[in-house]
Design an enzyme around this catalytic site. Structure first.
Site, PDB file in Angstrom:
ATOM      1  CG  LEU A  27       0.188  -7.019  -1.026  1.00  0.00           C
ATOM      2  CD1 LEU A  27       0.651  -8.440  -0.722  1.00  0.00           C
ATOM      3  CD2 LEU A  27      -1.322  -6.959  -1.176  1.00  0.00           C
ATOM      4  CB  THR A  31       6.688   4.829   6.847  1.00  0.00           C
ATOM      5  OG1 THR A  31       6.180   5.039   8.159  1.00  0.00           O
ATOM      6  CG2 THR A  31       7.717   5.900   6.529  1.00  0.00           C
ATOM      7  N   GLY A  33       4.771   2.496   2.001  1.00  0.00           N
ATOM      8  CA  GLY A  33       3.682   2.390   1.037  1.00  0.00           C
ATOM      9  C   GLY A  33       3.119   3.741   0.629  1.00  0.00           C
ATOM     10  CB  THR A  34       2.363   6.821   2.561  1.00  0.00           C
ATOM     11  OG1 THR A  34       1.460   6.164   3.459  1.00  0.00           O
ATOM     12  CG2 THR A  34       1.855   8.221   2.267  1.00  0.00           C
ATOM     13  CE  LYS A 221      18.124  -4.302   6.801  1.00  0.00           C
ATOM     14  NZ  LYS A 221      18.361  -2.973   7.418  1.00  0.00           N
TER      15      LYS A 221
END
Length: 449
Positions: A27, A31, A33-34, A221
């Protein structure tokens, strides 16, 4: 808060897959995911050897299919919900971000027994409990190493390697944008706005930097770090948050003059009262730390987290905290782990929230202050200011006064005290007739209290 016990057996472990490929739905293909697609392709043989079976990417959900010509067209879809629901998907990898509809996609996957790997810190900081509950019910895995500190192996050590120890404190730099800005201000003497513009020009800051510079990213975080460290569900709403926009060159210069530097810190602490009752304090704010501290030398857009545990002592994790390739590295590490579990029919670690500790408000947190005042330069001023500190039972560690004509600069560093007492002290001092203004107030960390 709702607690759960590590190793819950609510759901059965995934059945071994019998040698067929692990089928993955991705999904998001921005930047990160590629880079995931690239690594899956370039390292296919090595990943298969490490896992024990090949990994097959069966679909990629994107917003605009015509913008991803680098990806085989037959893999692309704009229907993420349909991709997640496919029967041939074993693992869902999510790098879209945001809360909705991402939460529903991941819940759908987990309820169907599909393992999930996510880098979504905002979602985990708000809804980790829902995701873990769904994972436990179906026997699926939920991994999220990339959600905090990019490529740095941090969450798995907290979740697994230190599971037999008691963590007492986690303090770190977990946002690269703010660390770049503060590092540059320290090195050049430039102002906040000027340095933020430079960070944007170099690609370290987003077009809208609010999440970074106002501390929201670091707070999400911190919630994740505290949850893992203290076996307690901590959400973003439990985290006290301050950003860096009020930090001035004068603050930076004052810190330098005292042998300190300024960092935006995420601080998670286990606090024990005199009666032995434990609680958790979680905060994000700029703070002065001594230049001798391990975190002081972390420059640029790097991240570092300092962990203190009763048996292990002090540990530090350092590295690239963001970026496509570093984050993809963490995602792939999680993918290998969940895929191995699929191959053998095992399960990864479950949620550990058994402690269910109360979260202390910032007013009750034990902190130290660096206070800079502009005061009238006349006899009795320092004594009157010191009397206010004594009235609020706040002990002074150091004082520095510099006169200039009719006014003076007065800098006071306190010993540790409850934040509420320190804040009340500053408020009363601000109203004294000989105090022209409170120039700045900043917390001090990383030193003996």
């Amino acid at each position: 808060m709702t607690g759960s016990v590590t190793g819950s057996t609510t759901g059965a472990a995934a059945e071994p897959i019998g040698g067929r490929p692990i089928r993955v739905a991705l999904l998001g293909c921005g930047t990160v995911g590629t880079q995931i697609v690239r690594l899956l392709t370039e390292q296919a043989d090595e990943l298969a050897a490490r896992i024990g079976t090949p990994v097959e990417l069966v679909g990629i959900a994107v917003r605009r299919a015509d913008r991803h010509r680098e990806v085989p067209a037959e893999l692309l879809t704009t229907d993420a919900a349909a991709l997640v629901a496919r029967d041939d998907v074993d693992v869902v990898v999510e790098v879209v971000g945001g809360i909705e509809p991402t939460r529903e996609w991941l819940l759908t996957a987990l309820r169907a027994g599909k393992s999930v790997v996510t880098a979504n810190k905002a979602l985990l900081a708000e809804h980790a409990g829902d995701l873990f509950t769904a994972a436990d019910a179906s026997g699926a895995d939920l991994y999220f190493e990339a959600a905090v500190a990019g490529a740095i192996p941090l969450l798995r050590p907290l979740r697994e390697s230190l599971a037999g120890d008691r963590i007492t404190r986690v303090m770190g730099i977990v946002n690269g944008t703010t660390n770049f800005i503060l590092s540059a201000m320290d090195e050049t003497g430039a102002g906040y706005a000027e340095t933020l513009d430079e960070a944007a020009r170099l690609g370290y800051a987003e077009a809208d930097p609010t999440a970074d510079v106002d501390g929201y990213d670091a707070a999400a975080k911190a919630a994740i770090l505290a949850s893992l460290s203290f076996h307690t569900r901590v959400t973003m709403g439990d985290v006290h948050r301050e950003g860096i926009s009020a930090v001035t060159p004068a603050d930076v210069a004052a810190a330098r003059g005292l042998g300190r530097t300024i960092k935006l810190l995420a601080i998670c602490e286990r606090v024990e009262a005199a009666d032995g009752t434990a609680s958790v304090a979680v905060r994000v704010h700029p703070a002065m730390i001594p230049r001798s501290h391990p975190l002081a030398g972390v420059g640029g857009a790097f991240n570092a987290v300092f962990v203190e545990a009763e048996a292990a002592g002090q540990l530090m994790f350092y590295g690239q905290g963001a970026g496509g390739a570093p984050t993809a590295s963490a995602v792939l590490g999680d993918l290998v782990a969940v895929a191995r579990n699929r191959v053998v029919g095992g399960r990864g670690p479950r949620e550990s929230a058994y402690a269910d500790l109360a979260v202390r408000p910032i007013a009750q947190a034990s902190t130290r202050y660096h206070i800079s005042l502009d005061v009238a330069d006349r006899a009795g001023v320092l004594a009157a200011v010191a009397a206010v500190f004594a009235e609020h039972e706040v002990s002074i560690s150091a004082v520095r006064q510099e006169g200039r004509t009719s006014d003076a600069s007065l800098v006071i560093v306190t010993h540790s005290a409850e934040d509420a007492a320190l804040r009340s002290t500053v408020d009363k001092i601000a109203g004294l007739p000989f105090v022209n203004r409170v120039v700045s107030v900043m917390r001090v960390e990383g030193e003996d209290q």
